[in-house]
Structures are given as C-alpha cells and as structure tokens.
Design an enzyme around this catalytic site. Sequence first.
Site, mmCIF file in Angstrom:
data_model
loop_
_atom_site.group_PDB
_atom_site.id
_atom_site.type_symbol
_atom_site.label_atom_id
_atom_site.label_comp_id
_atom_site.label_asym_id
_atom_site.label_seq_id
_atom_site.Cartn_x
_atom_site.Cartn_y
_atom_site.Cartn_z
ATOM 1 N N ARG A 41 0.818 -1.214 0.000
ATOM 2 C CA ARG A 41 0.000 0.000 0.000
ATOM 3 C C ARG A 41 0.855 1.270 0.000
ATOM 4 N NH1 ARG A 41 -5.014 -1.638 4.006
ATOM 5 N NH2 ARG A 41 -6.436 -2.190 2.322
ATOM 6 N N LYS A 206 -15.943 -15.367 6.331
ATOM 7 C CA LYS A 206 -17.364 -15.260 6.651
ATOM 8 C C LYS A 206 -18.266 -15.053 5.439
ATOM 9 C CE LYS A 206 -17.173 -13.298 11.290
ATOM 10 N NZ LYS A 206 -17.445 -12.011 11.958
ATOM 11 N N GLY A 356 -6.698 -6.276 0.326
ATOM 12 C CA GLY A 356 -6.375 -6.824 1.637
ATOM 13 C C GLY A 356 -5.619 -8.134 1.634
ATOM 14 N N GLY A 380 -12.426 -4.238 1.329
ATOM 15 C CA GLY A 380 -13.810 -3.814 1.514
ATOM 16 C C GLY A 380 -14.247 -2.834 0.431
HETATM 17 C C1 3PG Z 1 -8.537 -1.775 4.949
HETATM 18 O O1 3PG Z 1 -7.517 -2.266 5.428
HETATM 19 O O2 3PG Z 1 -9.471 -2.446 4.537
HETATM 20 C C2 3PG Z 1 -8.603 -0.283 4.779
HETATM 21 O O3 3PG Z 1 -7.390 0.317 5.139
HETATM 22 C C3 3PG Z 1 -9.748 0.260 5.593
HETATM 23 O O4 3PG Z 1 -9.549 -0.036 6.935
HETATM 24 P P1 3PG Z 1 -10.804 -0.229 7.893
HETATM 25 O O5 3PG Z 1 -11.512 -1.482 7.408
HETATM 26 O O6 3PG Z 1 -10.277 -0.325 9.280
HETATM 27 O O7 3PG Z 1 -11.694 0.985 7.693
HETATM 28 MG MG MG Z 2 -11.014 -3.824 5.643
#
Ligand code: 3PG
Ligand code: MG
Length: 399
Positions: A41, A206, A356, A380
């Site tokens: 990242r 999940k 991720g 996400g």
């Molecule tokens: C992630 O790692 O998915 C992003 O950096 C967002 O982080 P968060 O899910 O804690 O908002």
């Molecule tokens: Mg996340």
Amino acid sequence: MSIRDLDDLLGEGVSGRRVLVRADLNVPLDKQTGDITDDGRIRAVLPTLSALVQAGAKVVVCSHLGRPKGAPDPQFSLRPVAGRLGELLDAPVHFAEDTVGDSARSTVAELADGQVALLENLRFNKGETSKDDAERGAFADQLAALGDAYVDDAFGAVHRKHASVHDVPARLPHVAGRLVLREVEVLSKLTGAPERPYVVVLGGSKVSDKLAVIEALLPTVDRLLIGGGMCFTFLKAQGHEVGTSLLEEEMVETCRNLMERAPGKIMLPVDVVAADAFAPDAAHDTVPADGIPSHRLGLDIGPETVAGFAAVLSQAKTIFWNGPMGVFEMAAFADGTRGVAEAITKADAFSVVGGGDSAAAVRALGLDESSFGHISTGGGASLEYLEGKTLPGIAALEN
Ligand code: 3PG
Ligand code: MG
C-alpha cells in the site's frame, strides 16, 4: 461522472502549495516486532506522491493505521511507515507526532517546496470516524487547515464516511490521485461489460461479510467459485457435515437459497484439507468435502478442488478474486490459495485481485504481481464498488 484528477491539479501549478494527500497506509505489521510485513500500500501511492514532489508541492500525507479508538495508541503509530515511505521515495519524510496539533502545524509550516510530511494516525482523533456530522466536521476543519488542495489516493478507505475521506474534500479544492483513478477505471470494467466468461473466486472466513457482493454478482457472473472458511456454510447447506470447521449456522438457509437461485453457477470444493486443530503443525489429511470427520476442521481446499477451479479459470476472459482459499499463512494450508492464484496468472484473462488479504497472499507466496491484470489495494472498498454501492470517498470527489 466528472472527477478532476491529479493532472488537473498539476496543470494549475502546485509549486509552493500545501497539498494534503489522503493515503491508505494501513499496512500489516508483525505482531511481535512491529515491522511492516507488506509494504504494497505504501508503494501504491508513490506515483501520486512523486508527481507532487517533482512539481514542487509541499506534500502533507495523512492516513489511518489499524483501528485505534479515537485516542493515541503507540502500537498504531505511523512512525515506522514514515521511515519506509522515506526509503521508497529516497527522500526524508518529516513525521508529525500528532495529526492536527502543534506538531502537525509546525511540521507543515517548516516544509520546503518538494518536501514531504506524514501526519500521525488520523484515527487517534475521535472526529475522524465519528458518526456525528458536527464532530467529524470540526476535525475536518482542522485537517483542511493544513492544506491548500486535497488529493484522495486512499482507495482502500473510499467506502468509509470518515472526516479525511468524506468531509475534507468539501472544504478544499479536491482531485482523485493516480491510484484512486486507476482502481476505479479497472473496477468499472467489471461492473460494465466484462468479457466472458466472467469468473469470480471468493474466499475468506465469513459468508455474512460477502453476502451483499454474492447477491450483487450472482446475476452477472458466469461462475462463482467459493473456497476459504466461508465454503463450509455452503457445504452444510448442501447437506454435508463439516466437523468443527468454521460455520455460520444462521447463514445456512441463505446459502441454500443462493444456490437454488442460480443452479450450476456456484462451484464448491469437492475435497478439503481437514486438520485436528487450527495450528501450523496440526495433523491433517485431504478428505472428500462430504466426508469431513466430526473432530476435524477444514483449513484449505483440496487438490481436486484446485484442479476443478483451475479448469474453469483457464476458460475465463475476466476474473475477479477476493479472499484466500485457506489459512495460507500456515505452509500446510497454503496450497489451495497458491494453486488458485497460479491458475489465475495462467489464464488468458483480464484478472483483478481484490485487496487486503488476497493481495498480501500474492506477495507472501512469492507470486509474480505483474502476471495479474490489477491488484487492488482495497478489500472492503473493491467489494462495495462491485456491489454498486455509493462510496462516500468517490461521491465526495464528484462535486
Ligand atoms: C482496509 O484495510 O481495509 C482499509 O485500510 C480500511 O480499513 P478499515 O476497514 O479499518 O476501515
Ligand atoms: Mg477492511
């Protein structure tokens, strides 16, 4: 959709201007040593930062790291990230000990043209993630005071309605950075008219986390391959016993409905690696998916499943993959994720890895990143984009 981008801002001239860049520098850290275990990242935001540095901007970078609870917490300090960012930029990165306080203000005030500062973790401040508009707004005011223009390059956080993502752009001239632009370009190919067959591979633990994206994708994909911890709830819905595997009992009925709604589209494992315990050295065997012993838990998909998934992937023209197939962090349970990842790289297809854990798996397993079409920095965020949701960070850039 009209979003101004970094080139528009550079075209106006940024020399001597303070440019506040929201980045997603939320990198995984080693639990023992605190070392950065994957700097993907940080690398991903370099094109935007380098362009601003070269154009003579005073570059003020901000980010979150982990989920601290609105107050300073040393284990979530961005200081190690400042060090790594400096190495990658090959220039010093001035680190502010707070986000909008005295240290931040003086660090920014002392920046020369073309220099870079990193502010301390945004989430050390309650206002960043507050659900209260006024509290978020008050923090956004302080943050916006540190810049003359705003660049959002934090694709991984565009799905968060947080001050730095959603409220600061309302207060400053704002543009999308190179990473955000590229991510949106790529993902819009998947929601537009993907070349077919379009195959999606989903894993992770999940079903409940992935339900919305499964619902959204089911009508549009040709095949949906399911592995990872979530496959056991689907196997249960098929009538199989899953031993002590991860199971979301309350989702079994939902899984059954999904499979009935799109007969033949969802492909589940036919074999799994079942272990005595959730441990790297646990005794384990490959067993048929309908024959998991009652005292064992599935920690990976088996080789026959990998072969079946690979056969489908080899025909695909568009692939989206999110979520590991097994506990890839443990060598004994990494073959499923590796096998599927390799099949994706071999396919003559446009492939996108969604954020991720899957992006980290690609690098941790030593796979060639360039053999994927695109590796998203947002887990996400990319899922919510594919669900067709309005993303607060993107919407904020549109007006
Ligand atoms: C992630 O790692 O998915 C992003 O950096 C967002 O982080 P968060 O899910 O804690 O908002
Ligand atoms: Mg996340």
